[in-house]
Design a protein around this motif. Sequence first.
Motif, short mmCIF file in Angstrom:
data_model
loop_
_atom_site.label_atom_id
_atom_site.label_comp_id
_atom_site.label_asym_id
_atom_site.label_seq_id
_atom_site.Cartn_x
_atom_site.Cartn_y
_atom_site.Cartn_z
N GLY A 49 1.10 -1.06 0.51
CA GLY A 49 0.21 -0.15 0.20
C GLY A 49 0.88 1.23 -0.27
N SER A 50 0.59 2.32 0.63
CA SER A 50 1.16 3.30 0.68
C SER A 50 1.84 3.82 1.73
CB SER A 50 0.33 4.71 0.12
OG SER A 50 -1.28 4.46 1.45
N LEU A 81 -0.79 0.16 -7.29
CA LEU A 81 -0.36 -0.25 -6.36
C LEU A 81 -1.02 -1.66 -7.76
CD1 LEU A 81 1.23 -1.38 -3.97
CD2 LEU A 81 -1.87 -2.37 -3.33
N CYS A 101 -4.49 1.73 1.84
CA CYS A 101 -4.38 2.25 0.68
C CYS A 101 -5.86 2.58 -0.17
CB CYS A 101 -3.94 1.29 -1.36
SG CYS A 101 -3.30 1.97 -1.88
#
Length: 217
Positions: A49-50, A81, A101
Amino acid sequence: MKKYLIALLILFISFSVTAQQKPFWDEIKAFRTQDSIQKPEDGMILFIGSSSFRLWKTAKEDFQNETIVNRAFGGATLEDLIYWQNDVVLKYKPKKIFIYCGENDIASSDKVTPEIVFDRYKKLHTTLRNHFPEIPIVFVSIKPSILRWSMKDRMMAANVLISNYLKQDQNTVYVNIWDKMLENGEPMKDIFIEDKLHMNSKGYAIWKKELYPLINE
């Protein structure tokens, strides 16, 4: 033969240039380097994810779990992603997959609706489930933050759409982190660093409490 080799060289150069022009190429290249030095063992807990995952530097210690492998990259959207899924998830054989995300999708443009975020997530989830039919997938809801509080309505709506969708997959868990980070209906003031977006240790302590049983069960 010479023409064939030239054509291959052109194709290779073209691919390399295209990859380097794509956002997050440096981060992906770093992951590839790490894997070439020491490939993660099968059966790991995989974070993707982030930045809320990427910046969780103490995750292994917090969860007392050395099998955690973090392949999140800061600023990532669900589209990013999906684009890099072969490098950050599909090439591994994890025990469980944890996803954070969607927040950056909302923040990227006022035109990104909750429905767009949901469609992007559904595309990612479908790919993951086809590739990993039996592996538990944990989706951590989009979090609230002081900096992005004006976007709360779209974020909450995206959370609802994703949460409802995941109810049809018995091997998936939706973690509602949104409500846990609120106080009197607004984001807690003391759980963020100076940018009012990313979390400090108090913020991660909230996440730890919610995720610990899922990681170590």
